[in-house]
Design an enzyme around this catalytic site. Structure first.
Site, short mmCIF file in Angstrom:
data_model
loop_
_atom_site.label_atom_id
_atom_site.label_comp_id
_atom_site.label_asym_id
_atom_site.label_seq_id
_atom_site.Cartn_x
_atom_site.Cartn_y
_atom_site.Cartn_z
N PHE A 557 0.74 -1.21 0.07
CA PHE A 557 -0.06 0.16 -0.02
C PHE A 557 0.94 1.15 -0.06
O PHE A 557 1.74 1.28 0.98
CB PHE A 557 -0.98 0.20 1.17
CG PHE A 557 -1.90 -0.96 1.39
CD1 PHE A 557 -3.20 -0.65 0.83
CD2 PHE A 557 -1.89 -2.05 2.00
CE1 PHE A 557 -4.08 -1.73 0.68
CE2 PHE A 557 -2.70 -3.02 2.01
CZ PHE A 557 -3.97 -2.84 1.55
N ASP A 558 0.48 2.01 -0.66
CA ASP A 558 1.38 3.41 -0.61
C ASP A 558 0.36 4.27 0.31
O ASP A 558 -0.80 4.20 0.38
CB ASP A 558 0.95 4.09 -1.90
CG ASP A 558 1.91 5.53 -2.03
OD1 ASP A 558 2.74 5.44 -1.66
OD2 ASP A 558 1.28 6.44 -2.70
N LYS A 559 1.14 4.97 1.17
CA LYS A 559 0.44 5.66 2.35
C LYS A 559 -0.34 6.52 1.96
O LYS A 559 -1.68 6.67 2.06
CB LYS A 559 1.59 6.02 3.44
CG LYS A 559 0.73 6.26 4.75
CD LYS A 559 1.42 7.45 5.59
CE LYS A 559 1.61 8.72 5.00
NZ LYS A 559 1.69 9.78 5.70
N LYS A 748 10.07 2.90 -4.62
CA LYS A 748 8.89 2.10 -4.37
C LYS A 748 8.84 1.10 -5.44
O LYS A 748 8.46 0.13 -5.49
CB LYS A 748 7.49 3.01 -4.54
CG LYS A 748 7.39 3.93 -3.44
CD LYS A 748 6.22 4.93 -3.54
CE LYS A 748 5.95 5.79 -2.54
NZ LYS A 748 4.91 6.88 -2.65
N VAL A 781 -1.36 -1.08 -4.24
CA VAL A 781 -2.32 -0.06 -4.30
C VAL A 781 -2.04 1.20 -4.06
O VAL A 781 -1.19 1.59 -3.35
CB VAL A 781 -3.37 -0.48 -2.88
CG1 VAL A 781 -4.59 0.32 -3.22
CG2 VAL A 781 -3.58 -2.18 -3.00
#
Length: 908
Positions: A557-559, A748, A781
């Protein structure tokens, strides 16, 4: 830019242009440029039965001129064709398909997308030139320059004016403007429909202080082309109520001929078996024609097999068997259409979300003109009444109402919309009042249009499993066919008794060879799954991703914007010292921050407004200056106010004026990931400390818990420092090991790559291949903006789709309403899809095997073989259709949507 000269109108003003110039600007943003003549037509071809016809359609259409792209959705029997409507019309294409007997009917003509523009009329995106005369005034431009001082003043004014014109209007409004100071004129080339010259004149006076009068209004003698809106009757795709008449006759005669079995051999009714010949006569020609067509293309398809089987049975004088094959095969097509109707309707429901009309506000007369939604230009004002669809994406400029966005998000709760709120094309004004919307994109680029385009394309994307099944069928069918033909011919050499028995077996084998159930087993599941998720507001780009969703084992998950809301909120604000009341301090803070455009500043102002403190009218503010990397300084009523971070106050030497406990609190907020700041007023020193942070989504914790219970690992990727990341992680149940912090976008990317490499084998192993070495798929995500690369490389990229057009294009899955619960929903749907496909393939193979076994031992009849074939095909289809929400469920949703509005009224 093309220029149309109109009939000369001489103006009394000595304007340097003596006729209105009409400039057509090709808007850079609109998807099909107005000059494009390529439209997408939709054709329904009821004779498409399985993917073996796909190459035939390509072969028929590819040689035609003007065709750009063909995509075919087999289970829904729909062909989408992008073609140049000037070179080839949709009717021509239908004709070509019908020459090959595909039963093609035009559902949507691509020429609708491309309308010829009439020369006498002006399209709604036209630009004209208007002129303003500047009035003389001491604050204004000085027209007679006699000294340098005035020249400087003019230059300053000019700067202000240029800045205002460039910032206030976009490409859709103004193409160019020119200030002619010597003659005191301003020439503006603008689109009068979306920006009347009166508005320009008014804004110049209010915002820049330049007074003027309108000398020439270029729109005076414009004759706008308002397309009349014609109501189209929507064709609900119900299944054909009855099969073709010949098929029904064929069935009737077959049933009569079955009576010949009653009296046994030599019984009274034996002669009835000749009635079956009639059944074959009515049913077979249709199959025969298609069979001959296939053979001419050197292809063996179902029609060929069935035709041979029926002809063979007649040759052996087994008329009832021949009738059974003919009738059951003919009726299977109709049954298949009946079974997939629900999937087609689910899809057409999505297509029907496309808004058809718009109430455009005419800028001159202020009357409402009803035009097709696709003609609305960017920047126009449209009025949306209660119960109407919003025609394009836009921003509310007046009125307050609630909007039902269920068409986009699948959630039928009404969303409040007021001044400056964004609204989306295709959503419905469900409140009690009318709203005025200024459009920000044309209908083709609006959220719903993109959704429809992508859903249509998703249906035609074929996955690995599907291709594999087709490859298998390609090899399997000819082998069985050849062996069946051998059985029907060679044994006759050993006497007619043996020949007869083997030929029987051969004919049955021919029928069994038809791999219809197997071929349709996968696509039918995809169509149902894609339609079901699209109705819930989840957009999936194709069946392959549905399958992958079911096999995801790790999620990154990207924050920002994914696990958190993505917008800042004022979380803490502590006031101290006795010199000012809390309310006073908040007023100062709001005044200082209201001018800044930074999200942090906006969050502070919003937070203060939430406390009920309004920005004071009676305090005056001067010399608002931004200090790079530190904050701002501003004078409010003679007091100098500083707002900013620790660095600013350390430089000012004011940090020590703050109580120790507050300092500790501020440090704690910072460690929790907040952005901490302070404010000082005049000689009083620091009077308050605040913290602004990005709030966690309310559903995030629950979703992570559900994912973990499904055995999926979750990791959070963020650019924050480790403490802040942990602070957020602990709120949603992620530990130190599940968090990667202080990452740049390229980090990322490499992290996701790393996760994929650990995952194992090749990505295109399918649901069928060896389940033991099934790869652990990785899902990413993100919000689709700064992590597009990571989304693209992950096995499944999921974007939160709140409005980012880019996200919908780049990701494999888009959660349209950005609600994480939908993530769990689509993973569950993925698991169900994988299971259904395995069930279907297994079932159709087992049925085939059993029938083949019986055939080879000489135990079975033709009618049993064909019945098992048609039966398994239907069962496989119906099994796939169970993925769609049931009829009851669909009705509940509809009712909820219609009651939603009323509830909202009561609440409001």
């Amino acid at each position: 830019v093309s220029i149309h000269h109109h009939h000369h109108h001489h103006h009394s003003t000595d304007s340097d242009i003596d006729q209105p110039l009409l400039l057509l600007a090709n808007n850079k943003t609109s998807a099909p440029a107005p000059t494009s003549t390529i439209g997408r037509s939709r054709i329904y071809a009821n004779k498409i039965c399985c993917s073996s016809e796909v190459p035939m359609i390509h072969r028929a259409l590819n040689p035609l001129p003007g065709i750009h792209k063909i995509s075919i959705n087999v289970p829904n029997k729909t062909i989408y064709i992008d073609h140049d409507v000037l070179i080839i019309t949709a009717q021509d294409i239908c004709g070509t398909l019908n020459r090959d007997r595909f039963g093609a009917a035009l559902q949507y003509d691509g020429a609708e997308d491309v309308r010829g523009q009439d020369d006498r009329k002006t399209p709604l995106t036209a630009f004209v030139q208007s002129t303003l005369d500047i009035c003389e005034d001491e604050h204004n431009f000085l027209l007679f320059l006699d000294n340098d001082d005035n020249q400087n003043k003019n230059d300053k004014n000019m700067e202000k004016l240029t800045a205002h014109m460039n910032n206030a209007y976009g490409d859709a409004h103004i193409e160019s403007f020119r200030v002619d100071v010597q003659n005191g004129k301003i020439h503006v080339v603008h689109n009068p429909l979306v920006l009347p010259i009166a508005t320009v004149h008014q804004n110049l006076e209010e915002k820049v202080g330049v007074k003027s009068v309108v000398a020439v209004d270029g729109s005076d003698n414009l004759n706008w082309e308002f397309e009349e809106f014609e109501q189209e009757e929507t064709v609900e795709q119900t299944s054909a109520p009855l099969p073709r008449f010949t098929v029904l006759l064929s069935g009737l005669f077959w049933l009569i001929s079955m009576l010949s079995f009653i009296g046994g051999d030599g019984g009274d009714l034996e002669y009835l078996k000749y009635v079956a010949i009639l059944s074959v006569v009515f049913g077979l020609p249709h199959v025969g024609l298609k069979a001959i067509r296939s053979l001419m293309r050197y292809r063996f398809d179902v029609n060929v097999l069935m035709f041979f089987a029926a002809v063979g049975a007649v040759a052996l004088q087994e008329f009832t068997e021949a009738a059974a094959v003919t009738f059951l095969f003919s009726i299977s097509e109709w049954l298949e259409v009946r079974a997939t109707t629900r999937a087609r309707n689910a899809l057409s429901e999505i297509v029907n979300l496309r808004p058809d009309k718009a109430n455009l506000l005419h800028p001159k007369t202020n009357q409402i003109v009803v035009i097709p939604a696709k003609s609305v230009p960017v920047g126009a004002l449209v009025s949306v009444k209660t119960g109407d669809k919003i025609p394009c994406d836009g921003v509310v400029v007046s009125g307050q109402s609630t909007v039902n966005e269920s068409s986009l998000t699948g959630e039928s709760r009404p969303v409040k919309k007021g001044l400056k709120d964004p609204v989306f094309g295709g959503t419905v004004n469900s409140g009690m009042s009318e709203i005025l919307v200024r459009t920000t994109s044309n209908a083709d680029n609006s959220a719903v249009a993109r959704l429809i385009r992508l859903v249509e394309e998703a249906q035609t994307n074929r996955s690995e499993t599907e291709k594999m099944v087709d490859e298998f069928a390609k090899i399997y069918t000819p082998i069985v066919l050849v062996s069946a033909l051998a059985m029907c011919s060679i044994p006759w050499a050993f006497g007619s008794e043996i020949g007869r028995r083997w030929t029987d077996t051969g004919l049955v084998l021919m029928v069994v060879a038809c791999p219809c159930a197997l071929i349709i087993s996968t696509p039918v599941v995809y169509v149902a799954g894609l339609a079901a998720t699209a109705q819930k507001g989840v957009l999936i780009k194709g069946g392959a991703f549905l399958e992958s969703l079911g096999r995801v084992k790790k999620i990154a998950f990207d924050k920002t914007g994914t696990l958190t809301q993505g917008d800042f909120a004022l979380i803490h604000l502590e006031c101290f010292g006795s010199t000012h009341s809390r309310e006073e301090i908040l007023e100062y803070l709001a005044l200082a921050e209201q001018r800044a455009s930074h999200p942090l500043a906006q969050a502070i102002v919003a937070g203060i407004e939430n406390e009920g403190v309004s920005i004071p009218e009676n305090k005056f503010l001067n010399n608002h200056t931004a200090l790079a990397g530190e904050g701002i300084v501003v004078e409010v009523d003679d007091a100098t106010v500083h707002v900013g971070n620790e660095r600013l106050f350390r430089r000012l030497g004011l940090l020590d004026t703050m109580p120790v406990d507050i300092k500790n609190k501020a440090d704690m907020w910072a460690s929790l990931g907040g952005t901490v700041g302070f404010m000082s007023i005049g000689g009083s020193g620091i009077v308050c400390a605040y913290s602004v942070a990005d709030a966690v989504r309310s559903e995030a914790g629950e979703v992570i818990r559900k994912l973990k219970s499904m055995g999926i690992e979750a990791t959070m990727l963020t650019g924050d420092n480790a403490d802040a990341a942990l602070a957020i992680g602990s709120q949603i149940g992620l530990g130190v090991d599940d968090i990667c912090s202080q990452l740049f976008p390229e980090d990322k990317l490499s992290l996701v790559k790393g996760m994929i490499e650990v995952g194992g084998t090749s990505p295109n192993s399918t649901a069928l291949c060896n389940p033991c070495k099934n790869k652990e798929l990785v899902m990413m995500v993100g919000d689709g903006v700064n992590d597009a690369a990571a989304l693209a490389i992950a096995d499944v990229g999921v974007a939160m789709g709140s409005g980012a057009a880019l996200a919908m294009e780049t990701s494999d899955v888009t959660l349209l309403d950005s609600h994480l619960e939908k993530l769990v929903l689509c993973i569950k749907m993925g698991k169900r899809v994988v299971r259904k496909i395995q069930e279907n393939i297994l079932f159709s193979c087992v049925v085939k095997a059993i029938v083949v076994g019986f055939t080879l031992s000489g135990e079975t009849h033709l009618w049993a073989a064909i019945a098992s074939d048609v039966g398994s095909m239907l069962l496989v289809t119906l099994n796939g259709m169970t993925l769609l929400p049931g009829r009851k469920r669909a009705l509940e949703l509809k009712q909820k949507a219609s009651f939603g509005g009323e509830e909202a009224q009561e609440i409001a």
